[in-house]
Design a protein around this motif. Structure first.
Motif, PDB file in Angstrom:
ATOM      1  N   ALA A 154       0.841  -1.199   0.000  1.00 47.70           N
ATOM      2  CA  ALA A 154       0.000   0.000   0.000  1.00 47.70           C
ATOM      3  C   ALA A 154       0.868   1.239   0.000  1.00 47.70           C
ATOM      4  O   ALA A 154       1.991   1.240   0.514  1.00 47.70           O
ATOM      5  CB  ALA A 154      -0.925   0.010   1.215  1.00 47.70           C
ATOM      6  N   GLY A 155       0.375   2.300  -0.599  1.00 49.94           N
ATOM      7  CA  GLY A 155       1.083   3.574  -0.612  1.00 49.94           C
ATOM      8  C   GLY A 155       0.109   4.716  -0.459  1.00 49.94           C
ATOM      9  O   GLY A 155      -1.110   4.545  -0.603  1.00 49.94           O
ATOM     10  N   MET A 156       0.641   5.881  -0.177  1.00 48.66           N
ATOM     11  CA  MET A 156      -0.183   7.075   0.007  1.00 48.66           C
ATOM     12  C   MET A 156       0.523   8.248  -0.634  1.00 48.66           C
ATOM     13  O   MET A 156       1.734   8.444  -0.440  1.00 48.66           O
ATOM     14  CB  MET A 156      -0.404   7.329   1.502  1.00 48.66           C
ATOM     15  CG  MET A 156      -1.394   8.431   1.802  1.00 48.66           C
ATOM     16  SD  MET A 156      -3.089   7.943   1.381  1.00 48.66           S
ATOM     17  CE  MET A 156      -3.857   9.566   1.261  1.00 48.66           C
ATOM     18  N   VAL A 157      -0.218   9.028  -1.404  1.00 49.57           N
ATOM     19  CA  VAL A 157       0.334  10.176  -2.102  1.00 49.57           C
ATOM     20  C   VAL A 157      -0.444  11.427  -1.701  1.00 49.57           C
ATOM     21  O   VAL A 157      -1.682  11.421  -1.701  1.00 49.57           O
ATOM     22  CB  VAL A 157       0.251   9.993  -3.640  1.00 49.57           C
ATOM     23  CG1 VAL A 157       0.738  11.242  -4.358  1.00 49.57           C
ATOM     24  CG2 VAL A 157       1.055   8.776  -4.080  1.00 49.57           C
ATOM     25  N   LEU A 158       0.263  12.486  -1.365  1.00 50.86           N
ATOM     26  CA  LEU A 158      -0.346  13.783  -1.111  1.00 50.86           C
ATOM     27  C   LEU A 158      -0.336  14.549  -2.424  1.00 50.86           C
ATOM     28  O   LEU A 158       0.711  15.000  -2.892  1.00 50.86           O
ATOM     29  CB  LEU A 158       0.442  14.542  -0.042  1.00 50.86           C
ATOM     30  CG  LEU A 158      -0.038  15.969   0.270  1.00 50.86           C
ATOM     31  CD1 LEU A 158      -1.426  15.931   0.909  1.00 50.86           C
ATOM     32  CD2 LEU A 158       0.942  16.683   1.177  1.00 50.86           C
TER      33      LEU A 158
END
Length: 269
Positions: free
Chosen positions: A126-130
């Motif tokens: 999983a990853g998260m991008v702003l």
């Protein structure tokens, strides 16, 4: 995997200004919200008491869309406007289906990014991008997206309960066109959008409340929402109000007309 390298400096969380992401969390019964969010949510509830039912129905559509995409052979997901992690969100549904399926969340709100990053730290897939989801280049070019998402294989593109917070129709349409061009055949787009069928006077009162939050709200007609699916083939039952699309018994009468949903499939090259 959290993908911090690609993100700009995270803005400070403004606890005094109501946040769309935190209000959504409140409607879902979450705890990641502040007094300003609860006050704005209470005002919105006064204008439209069906809002929690609408939010829960969006969440049920999300689950159905992810399952349907998975059954169609989609094994990786890009969740645009993912919001604050909560039970039944896209990552949780994907994990139920496949513990190793890549999923990257994208959100422009600091609260959503920070909470999403914490969850992604414990999930190597999983990853998260702003980022602003309408900045297609920033999203698709983010290192964590390039690391986790294989654009030679089908991708599930999710825009659930977020498109109506993007007032610039042309900018949203251009962004979606960019995503459609970048994704491989077999990719699926699932989108929900608030519409005017749920009671125009009450919706207008809710819209005015949201205009004082981090993201103004715009309601569009079903015809305009249909255009966001571009030239991809619509999956049955097409684009319609959620009550017709879900085909469930006992749905709240206002909630089942409050937003339009649909799924489409990229075919060919």
């Amino acid at each position: 995997m959290i993908g911090e390298a690609e993100a700009p400096a995270v803005p400070e969380v403004d606890m005094q200004r109501p946040s769309v992401a935190r209000m959504y969390d409140f409607f879902l019964g979450g705890r990641h919200n502040f007094a300003a969010d609860r006050e704005a949510a209470a005002a919105a509830l006064t204008a439209m008491p069906e809002l929690p039912a609408i939010v829960r129905l969006n969440r049920r559509f999300l689950r159905r869309a992810v399952v349907r995409a998975h059954e169609a052979g989609v094994g990786q997901f890009l969740d645009l406007g993912c919001g604050i992690p909560s039970p039944g969100d896209a990552r949780e549904v994907v994990r139920e289906l496949d513990p190793r399926a890549p999923i990257v969340g994208v959100d422009v709100e600091a609260s959503a990014f920070l909470h999403g990053r914490c969850v992604a730290e414990d999930d190597p897939y999983a990853g998260m991008v702003l980022a602003d989801l309408t900045d297609t280049g920033a999203v698709l070019g983010a290192p964590v997206v390039r690391d986790l998402i294989d654009f030679d294989r089908p991708v599930g593109l999710l825009l659930v309960a977020v498109a109506h917070f993007i007032p610039d129709t042309e900018r949203l349409a251009r962004a979606l066109d960019g995503y459609r061009r970048a994704l491989a055949p077999g990719s699926v787009l699932a989108l929900t959008h608030g519409c005017r069928k749920g009671g125009s006077e009450r919706i207008e009162r809710v819209r005015r409340i949201y205009n004082n939050t981090t993201a103004p709200m715009v309601m569009r007609d079903e015809h305009d929402i249909r255009g966001f699916f571009g030239d991809w083939r619509l999956l049955e039952p097409g684009v319609s109000v959620v009550g017709d699309w879900m085909g469930e018994e006992g749905l709240d009468e206002v909630a089942q007309r409050a937003f339009v949903v649909g799924m489409s499939l990229k075919i060919g090259t």
